[in-house]
Design a protein around this motif. Structure first.
Motif, PDB file in Angstrom:
ATOM      1  N   PRO A  47       0.816  -1.215   0.000  1.00  8.22           N
ATOM      2  CA  PRO A  47       0.000   0.000   0.000  1.00  8.22           C
ATOM      3  C   PRO A  47       0.849   1.263   0.000  1.00  8.22           C
ATOM      4  N   GLY A  48       0.485   2.175  -0.867  1.00 10.76           N
ATOM      5  CA  GLY A  48       1.250   3.403  -1.020  1.00 10.76           C
ATOM      6  C   GLY A  48       2.153   3.361  -2.233  1.00 10.76           C
ATOM      7  N   ALA A  49       2.529   2.163  -2.646  1.00 10.11           N
ATOM      8  CA  ALA A  49       3.293   1.996  -3.881  1.00 10.11           C
ATOM      9  C   ALA A  49       2.376   1.576  -5.019  1.00 10.11           C
ATOM     10  N   ASP A  50       1.133   1.210  -4.679  1.00 14.79           N
ATOM     11  CA  ASP A  50       0.146   0.854  -5.697  1.00 14.79           C
ATOM     12  C   ASP A  50      -0.332   2.103  -6.430  1.00 14.79           C
ATOM     13  N   MET A  51      -1.009   1.916  -7.547  1.00 16.37           N
ATOM     14  CA  MET A  51      -1.402   3.043  -8.380  1.00 16.37           C
ATOM     15  C   MET A  51      -2.261   4.053  -7.621  1.00 16.37           C
ATOM     16  N   ALA A  56      -2.878   9.115  -4.658  1.00 18.89           N
ATOM     17  CA  ALA A  56      -3.424   9.839  -3.511  1.00 18.89           C
ATOM     18  C   ALA A  56      -2.329  10.579  -2.757  1.00 18.89           C
ATOM     19  N   GLY A  57      -1.116  10.026  -2.777  1.00 17.72           N
ATOM     20  CA  GLY A  57       0.002  10.692  -2.119  1.00 17.72           C
ATOM     21  C   GLY A  57       0.410  11.990  -2.796  1.00 17.72           C
ATOM     22  N   LEU A  58      -0.001  12.175  -4.047  1.00 18.55           N
ATOM     23  CA  LEU A  58       0.299  13.410  -4.766  1.00 18.55           C
ATOM     24  C   LEU A  58      -0.714  14.518  -4.470  1.00 18.55           C
ATOM     25  N   LEU A  59      -1.858  14.153  -3.913  1.00 20.79           N
ATOM     26  CA  LEU A  59      -2.907  15.138  -3.665  1.00 20.79           C
ATOM     27  C   LEU A  59      -2.464  16.178  -2.637  1.00 20.79           C
ATOM     28  N   ARG A  79      -0.061   7.530   8.481  1.00 23.58           N
ATOM     29  CA  ARG A  79       1.015   6.638   8.076  1.00 23.58           C
ATOM     30  C   ARG A  79       0.946   6.292   6.593  1.00 23.58           C
ATOM     31  N   ASP A  80      -0.262   6.066   6.090  1.00 19.80           N
ATOM     32  CA  ASP A  80      -0.392   5.605   4.704  1.00 19.80           C
ATOM     33  C   ASP A  80      -0.022   6.699   3.702  1.00 19.80           C
ATOM     34  N   THR A  81      -0.445   7.932   3.963  1.00 22.22           N
ATOM     35  CA  THR A  81      -0.068   9.044   3.091  1.00 22.22           C
ATOM     36  C   THR A  81       1.440   9.262   3.122  1.00 22.22           C
ATOM     37  N   LYS A  82       2.021   9.226   4.321  1.00 21.76           N
ATOM     38  CA  LYS A  82       3.465   9.428   4.449  1.00 21.76           C
ATOM     39  C   LYS A  82       4.240   8.317   3.750  1.00 21.76           C
ATOM     40  N   ARG A  83       3.722   7.092   3.839  1.00 17.70           N
ATOM     41  CA  ARG A  83       4.408   5.972   3.185  1.00 17.70           C
ATOM     42  C   ARG A  83       4.380   6.122   1.672  1.00 17.70           C
ATOM     43  N   ALA A  84       3.238   6.559   1.125  1.00 17.82           N
ATOM     44  CA  ALA A  84       3.138   6.758  -0.321  1.00 17.82           C
ATOM     45  C   ALA A  84       4.145   7.801  -0.790  1.00 17.82           C
ATOM     46  N   ARG A  85       4.266   8.879  -0.051  1.00 18.04           N
ATOM     47  CA  ARG A  85       5.207   9.930  -0.431  1.00 18.04           C
ATOM     48  C   ARG A  85       6.647   9.473  -0.265  1.00 18.04           C
ATOM     49  N   SER A  86       6.890   8.628   0.720  1.00 21.72           N
ATOM     50  CA  SER A  86       8.237   8.099   0.921  1.00 21.72           C
ATOM     51  C   SER A  86       8.653   7.189  -0.226  1.00 21.72           C
ATOM     52  N   TRP A  87       7.726   6.299  -0.665  1.00 20.22           N
ATOM     53  CA  TRP A  87       8.030   5.427  -1.805  1.00 20.22           C
ATOM     54  C   TRP A  87       8.360   6.267  -3.034  1.00 20.22           C
ATOM     55  N   LEU A  88       7.553   7.283  -3.293  1.00 19.02           N
ATOM     56  CA  LEU A  88       7.773   8.118  -4.465  1.00 19.02           C
ATOM     57  C   LEU A  88       9.129   8.817  -4.379  1.00 19.02           C
ATOM     58  N   GLY A  89       9.490   9.287  -3.199  1.00 14.42           N
ATOM     59  CA  GLY A  89      10.792   9.918  -3.025  1.00 14.42           C
ATOM     60  C   GLY A  89      11.935   8.972  -3.334  1.00 14.42           C
ATOM     61  N   GLU A  90      11.821   7.724  -2.892  1.00 15.13           N
ATOM     62  CA  GLU A  90      12.850   6.724  -3.185  1.00 15.13           C
ATOM     63  C   GLU A  90      12.944   6.463  -4.685  1.00 15.13           C
ATOM     64  N   ASP A  91      11.783   6.416  -5.332  1.00 10.80           N
ATOM     65  CA  ASP A  91      11.768   6.171  -6.778  1.00 10.80           C
ATOM     66  C   ASP A  91      12.449   7.309  -7.526  1.00 10.80           C
TER      67      ASP A  91
END
Length: 339
Positions: A47-51, A56-59, A79-91
């Motif tokens: 979750p958070g790395a899925d489409m 949603a992390g970009l909103l 936690r879920d929003t922060k995790r999505a943004r963290s995955w994107l940062g790593e990418d």
């Protein structure tokens, strides 16, 4: 300005890649796709790395959390929003590492407003698609989030001309009224086509970059997307029939880039295909379409980009790289032998 004018025999990926090692995927993508590399997405990390979670992390000013039923809006970032943004940062870190000194087109992907609205639940439990106001809020928030995202990518890869792909797999269902309610027992009312078009147009106009739309669902609304201002349309070429000829012909003659999904996106599907052993044969249908429409052969390599049929998240890492290499060989065959 036509940023795609210099493309000749180009290939790219749809976006998603397998596994959890983003540096390895970024290395493979940039090595194989010299003309049009893309930002890898690894939904297998969770979750958070899925489409949907990634989008949603970009909103901006809208936050989500995971529930047993899926993603749901909430009042505060958790936690879920922060995790999505963290995955994107790593990418983005990995992409930056493997694009040092790169100059050329670079594709990034994000889920579109209608697929987000049809996938995320409101606080009371129904999907946001059921609420016109929520749909507007999502589109506006996504536009602002994408502006910031594009600025970040341009800062990290200053030599790149960034192209944005909006993923809208639910758009045909949104227009047809076939998106299920949160309970799954009913379907939400169809969204008016003019309203759907206007929302996409507003998002596209709000971004200073060429926008492609990808949908690997049947019945991609090609005329609607063109009117909304897309620069290109990405679709599963195997789902097209002759009744799509007029729409495709008008799009191509109007300068729309076609990203033709012809390479199988999973190892299993590849077993039944000759796309890897005969890349030139995999684009036979594209050549057939071109002749049927009476289009100039010399445009074939410049107006068609070859891709897998959909994302490669369900493939093995080894197959994913082979699929990208096959797409490159197929694209070159279109440019070298358009007849």
């Amino acid at each position: 300005m036509d940023v795609f004018g210099e493309l000749a025999g180009a290939a790219t990926g749809v976006g998603s890649m397998p596994g959890g090692d983003v540096r390895e995927m970024a290395r493979g993508v940039t090595a194989e796709l010299e003309q049009l590399p893309h930002l890898p997405e690894l939904p297998g990390r969770g979750p958070g790395a899925d489409m949907i979670g990634r989008g949603a992390g970009l909103l901006t000013e809208l936050f989500v959390q995971t529930e047993p039923s899926g993603w749901r809006f909430t009042d505060h970032p958790g936690r879920d929003t922060k995790r999505a943004r963290s995955w994107l940062g790593e990418d983005l870190d990995a992409l930056e590492e493997y694009t040092q000194g790169y100059e050329g087109l670079l594709k990034i992907q994000a889920v579109g407003p209608w697929t987000l609205a049809g996938s995320i639940e409101l606080k009371h439990g129904e999907k946001a698609l059921s609420d016109p106001g929520a749909c507007r809020d999502i589109a506006e928030s996504l536009t602002e989030g994408l502006r910031r995202h594009l600025e970040d990518v341009r800062r990290r890869v200053p030599g790149a001309t960034v192209v944005l792909q909006l993923d809208e797999p639910l758009l045909p269902a949104v227009l047809a009224g076939s998106v299920k309610t949160a309970s799954g027992f009913q379907r939400l009312r169809a969204i008016d086509r003019q309203l759907a078009e206007q929302a996409l147009r507003d998002v596209i106009r709000g971004l200073n970059t060429p926008v492609l739309v990808h949908s690997c669902a049947p019945e991609v609304p090609i005329p609607l997307l063109r009117r909304a201002g897309v620069a290109g349309i990405s679709l599963d070429f195997g789902l097209l029939t002759e009744r799509h000829d007029d729409d495709l012909g008008e799009a191509i003659e109007g300068g729309t880039l076609i990203l033709a999904g012809v390479v199988p996106s999973t190892d299993v599907a590849a077993v039944q295909s000759e796309a890897l052993s005969d890349p030139a044969g995999s684009v036979h249908g594209v050549r057939t379409l071109w002749r049927r429409l009476g289009l100039a052969p010399e445009l074939l390599g410049r107006r068609v980009v070859v891709t897998p049929t959909c994302g490669l998240a369900g493939a093995s890492p080894a197959y994913a790289r082979r699929a990208l290499a096959a797409a490159v060989r197929a694209a070159r065959s279109l440019a070298d032998n358009p007849e």
